[in-house]
Write an enzyme that holds these catalytic residues in place. Sequence first.
Site, PDB file in Angstrom:
ATOM      1  N   ASP A 235      27.663  40.404  26.941  1.00  0.00           N
ATOM      2  CA  ASP A 235      27.746  41.160  25.678  1.00  0.00           C
ATOM      3  C   ASP A 235      27.471  40.245  24.489  1.00  0.00           C
ATOM      4  O   ASP A 235      26.794  40.647  23.527  1.00  0.00           O
ATOM      5  CB  ASP A 235      29.147  41.773  25.517  1.00  0.00           C
ATOM      6  CG  ASP A 235      29.442  42.780  26.614  1.00  0.00           C
ATOM      7  OD1 ASP A 235      28.490  43.363  27.157  1.00  0.00           O
ATOM      8  OD2 ASP A 235      30.631  42.968  26.924  1.00  0.00           O
ATOM      9  N   GLY A 270      39.336  36.433  27.256  1.00  0.00           N
ATOM     10  CA  GLY A 270      39.069  37.663  26.513  1.00  0.00           C
ATOM     11  C   GLY A 270      37.596  37.746  26.161  1.00  0.00           C
ATOM     12  O   GLY A 270      36.937  36.725  25.942  1.00  0.00           O
TER      13      GLY A 270
HETATM   14  O1  RIB Z   1      31.289  43.225  29.549  1.00  0.00           O
HETATM   15  C1  RIB Z   1      32.671  43.029  29.493  1.00  0.00           C
HETATM   16  C2  RIB Z   1      33.358  44.334  29.234  1.00  0.00           C
HETATM   17  O2  RIB Z   1      33.140  45.179  30.345  1.00  0.00           O
HETATM   18  C3  RIB Z   1      34.856  44.247  29.101  1.00  0.00           C
HETATM   19  O3  RIB Z   1      35.279  44.039  27.779  1.00  0.00           O
HETATM   20  C4  RIB Z   1      35.336  45.564  29.695  1.00  0.00           C
HETATM   21  O4  RIB Z   1      35.938  46.404  28.771  1.00  0.00           O
HETATM   22  C5  RIB Z   1      34.100  46.202  30.308  1.00  0.00           C
HETATM   23  O5  RIB Z   1      33.583  47.166  29.495  1.00  0.00           O
END
Ligand code: RIB
Length: 288
Positions: A235, A270
């Site tokens: 992400d 996290g």
């Molecule tokens: O890519 C990581 C995310 O995948 C986490 O934060 C979790 O919520 C899932 O959506």
Amino acid sequence: MIAVTGSLNIDLVARVPRIPRPGETVLGSTLTRHQGGKGGNQAVAAARLGAAVRFYGAVGDDGFGAELSEALRDECIDTSGLRRVAGASGCALISVADDGENAISVLPGANQHAPLPPGVWPRELRALLLQLEIPLPTVVAWAERAHAAGVPVWLNAAPMQALPPELLALLDLLVVNEGELAALGAADVRAAAALGPRRVVATLGGRGAVAWDGRQLLQQPAHDIWMIDSTGAGDTFTGALAASLVQGRGFDEALHRAGVAAALACGKVGAREGMPTATELDAEILAE
Ligand code: RIB
């Protein structure tokens, strides 16, 4: 401004010595609660690097919902596209092993009610960033609306699922990991681009990333990391790539910044805790 349409989850993270095999029980050490969801994570990664971001998604009317929306506002993200619906907010159960690897189970909850695109595309939205933690028909509707408005559509195809050819054809940029690339039936990024997307990036974990920019292959070596938790690395990579592109950086430089940002994100427990600000990222790149 980037529109990010996607999921928000509360992440419940169990620290374990290793990821249990099916049917196995392992004894862990800590349980912690974090902000998460692929959509929210990517929005935060882009906002921390200075991009203007508007988030479109849905939270429940439980306690988690208020917390999830407040966390986005704390990052200066425009939440005017966020809906509150009856029921539970999204939640993810995450095991993180001592080597930083993770296993994630997502309970989508309110994410299943992420909004459809506005009837008229808002002129201030110059790019659209999507993931696959909201219903696929919603993803396709957003991609179609943005594409019709001449706005580039960027998709992180996570979590892995089959993608309709009509969606692939609308993409300016597709970001996948190795598993997601294989699920497309593509041997490499160039082959994935032949399915429709103009540009394709594959993240390779500890081996960096490889991309096809429409003309040539680009290699991004891995940045050295102190691995604590890989949750949210993809992400961070995608959000940082989007921020860099909307800021007008070249594709090569954007890939580099995304790789370094993702490496920094692995240094804390996290998904969002380790995501760098622009100042932190610039300092890390200077020190390379
Ligand atoms: O890519 C990581 C995310 O995948 C986490 O934060 C979790 O919520 C899932 O959506």
